[in-house]
Design a protein around this motif. Structure first.
Motif, PDB file in Angstrom:
ATOM      1  N   ASN A   1      -1.711   6.642   0.425  1.00 27.70           N
ATOM      2  CA  ASN A   1      -2.945   7.443   0.391  1.00 27.70           C
ATOM      3  C   ASN A   1      -3.756   7.424   1.676  1.00 27.70           C
ATOM      4  N   SER A   2      -3.586   6.404   2.510  1.00 28.71           N
ATOM      5  CA  SER A   2      -4.393   6.339   3.741  1.00 28.71           C
ATOM      6  C   SER A   2      -3.481   6.640   4.933  1.00 28.71           C
TER       7      SER A   2
ATOM      8  N   ASP B   1      -8.199   3.099  -2.353  1.00 30.24           N
ATOM      9  CA  ASP B   1      -7.291   2.782  -3.457  1.00 30.24           C
ATOM     10  C   ASP B   1      -7.978   1.797  -4.407  1.00 30.24           C
TER      11      ASP B   1
ATOM     12  N   GLU C   1       0.821  -1.229   0.000  1.00 29.10           N
ATOM     13  CA  GLU C   1       0.000   0.000   0.000  1.00 29.10           C
ATOM     14  C   GLU C   1       0.848   1.270   0.000  1.00 29.10           C
TER      15      GLU C   1
ATOM     16  N   GLU D   1       3.716   6.486  -2.790  1.00 27.90           N
ATOM     17  CA  GLU D   1       2.594   7.436  -2.877  1.00 27.90           C
ATOM     18  C   GLU D   1       1.463   6.970  -1.966  1.00 27.90           C
TER      19      GLU D   1
ATOM     20  N   GLY E   1       0.805   3.323  -3.264  1.00 29.56           N
ATOM     21  CA  GLY E   1      -0.385   4.032  -3.733  1.00 29.56           C
ATOM     22  C   GLY E   1      -1.284   3.137  -4.566  1.00 29.56           C
ATOM     23  N   SER E   2      -1.996   3.748  -5.516  1.00 31.59           N
ATOM     24  CA  SER E   2      -3.025   3.022  -6.260  1.00 31.59           C
ATOM     25  C   SER E   2      -2.677   2.957  -7.743  1.00 31.59           C
TER      26      SER E   2
ATOM     27  N   GLY F   1     -11.246   7.703   0.169  1.00 38.53           N
ATOM     28  CA  GLY F   1      -9.898   7.614  -0.419  1.00 38.53           C
ATOM     29  C   GLY F   1      -9.506   6.207  -0.845  1.00 38.53           C
TER      30      GLY F   1
ATOM     31  N   SER G   1      -1.286   3.579   5.304  1.00 37.44           N
ATOM     32  CA  SER G   1      -0.161   3.388   4.379  1.00 37.44           C
ATOM     33  C   SER G   1       0.876   4.490   4.544  1.00 37.44           C
TER      34      SER G   1
END
Ligand code: NAD
Ligand code: DAU
Length: 359
Positions: free
Chosen positions: A155-156, A294, A134, A153, A137-138, A292, A159
């Motif tokens: 996002n949460s 992913d 994670e 990257e 990022g996504s 948010g 992560s």
């Protein structure tokens, strides 16, 4: 002797159980026993002198210093973390406390211990940090899977806190020369998974006749790895990983969430059919999406395969069947988690007999 942190949680406990069964080397297991720590999972090791459980926090420097001096481990495997993305959205502070500050304190204690080791032990020492895909990022539907070269990257809050811990581990290697290894793994599933996470929650809710909450459109993609395969990858990296390197861990099992839920329902329809003859799919309920959320994770594990010859033993089909069968056979473990009775193990095993838990 190795020191494992977070070894009463889902992956850490699977690792400790496998280690005790296969390695013959003693393990000190330091775990704070948050809601996610469950000593019942480790009950089979109760009389095993090669498993020393210590209830404590990776952020407790005095405790860490004492444990390192007493047990002189040749390696640390750091599983301890707050791990649930939804919880991190509702209350991020514990994630910063344990995943960032806790990892920092652990690194500092380990650095002090490692610096004072004789040269041969210093050279052989390893600090393996267990992290997650994670942090990258996504992905979009067409992006290639994450390699170790992808930039971070997160996002949460979860992560981001794991990314911060990975950066600390990296920095302790580059600055102080601490012999570190980092693994970034995709979604795990298997025995002893706390039923707040997708797969165990679906199994447990289905059997209880409750709704199966699918976030958003259910088309988010996760890449699934059977927990025992994650444990074998960690053992392999610990044994032969190149210092300062990161290794992605995954089994090329990308699946949309709704497919996972349908597969769980189909297995339960086969193995424990509903009394009314209908499918468990009837219980699926689409709910508000995770903020948010992913969209897609996918792991490229070729570096680990190429350099260290690791391969997963389970396909998704074999692993998910084993998992559903395990939950059907271990209703008591689930019931004790749901009722909170698993917390009583702490009292029964340790607080009632403080010598056993004493650090
Ligand atoms: P988990 O939540 O099931 O277990 C975490 C364990 O850490 C618990 O036993 C808990 O009591 C303990 N702990 C928490 N805070 C602590 C502290 N301050 N000091 C000592 N112990 C503490 O988590 P998990 O799913 O087993 O994940 C283990 C590790 O693997 C985590 O670092 C997680 O980020 C990483 N990871 C998990 C997955 C996954 O799919 N579950 C995938 C990749 C990486
Ligand atoms: O990718 C590795 C990560 O996998 C680990 O680092 C985390 O510690 C671990 O918790 C896991 O994170 P996810 O957020 O991917 O796992 P979770 O089981 O919470 O959710 C999996 C997917 O299912 C995700 O897209 C959200 C969705 N979901 C989850 C729950 C709990 C639902 O649709 N409904 C649910 O009730």
């Amino acid at each position: 002797m190795i020191l494992v942190t977070g070894g009463a949680g889902f992956i850490g406990a699977n690792f400790v159980l496998d280690w005790a069964a296969q390695q013959g080397e003693a393990v000190v297991n330091l775990d704070k026993l948050t809601y996610a720590g469950n000593l019942e999972t480790l009950a089979s090791l109760d009389d095993n002198p090669k498993h020393v459980f210590v209830q404590g926090d990776i952020g407790d420097s005095a405790l860490l210093d004492r444990l390192l001096a007493e047990h002189k481990p040749r390696a640390i495997v750091n599983f301890a973390a707050e791990s649930h993305v939804d919880r991190s959205i509702h209350g991020p502070e514990d994630f910063v406390q344990t995943n960032v500050l806790g990892t920092f304190r652990l690194l500092e204690s380990v650095r002090g211990y490692w610096s004072a080791l004789p040269a041969d032990q210093k050279a052989a020492f390893r600090f393996l940090h267990v992290s997650t895909d994670e942090v990258y990022g996504s992905l979009s539907a067409t992006d290639p899977a994450f390699t170790e070269e992808n930039k971070y990257e997160p996002n949460s809050p979860y992560s981001a806190s794991k990314a911060a811990s990975d950066h600390l581990v990296r920095a302790w290697h580059h600055t102080y020369g601490l012999p570190v290894l980092t693994t970034n793994c995709s979604n795990n599933y298997g025995p002893f998974h706390f039923p707040e996470k997708l797969i165990p929650l679906m199994i447990v809710n289905a059997l209880a006749g409750k709704p199966l909450p699918v976030y958003g459109d259910g088309m988010q993609v996760r890449d699934w790895l059977y927990v025992k395969d994650h444990c074998s990858a960690i053992r392999r990296v610990l044994e032969a990983g190149r210092l300062g390197e990161t290794y992605n861990v995954g089994g090329w099992n990308e699946k949309p969430n709704i497919e996972i839920v349908n597969t769980v329902c189909a297995l339960l329809d086969e193995l424990r059919p509903r009394a009314d003859g209908k499918s468990y799919r009837e219980q699926i309920s689409y709910v508000t999406d995770r903020p948010g959320h992913d969209r897609r994770y996918a792991i490229d594990a070729r570096k680990l395969e190429r350099e260290l010859g690791w391969k997963p033993a389970e396909t998704f089909d074999t692993g998910i069947r084993k998992t559903v069968e395990w939950y059907l056979a271990n209703g008591e473990w689930v019931a004790n988690v749901q009722s909170g009775a698993y917390r009583e193990w702490v009292q029964k095993q340790y607080e009632a007999a403080p010598a056993k838990a004493a650090a």
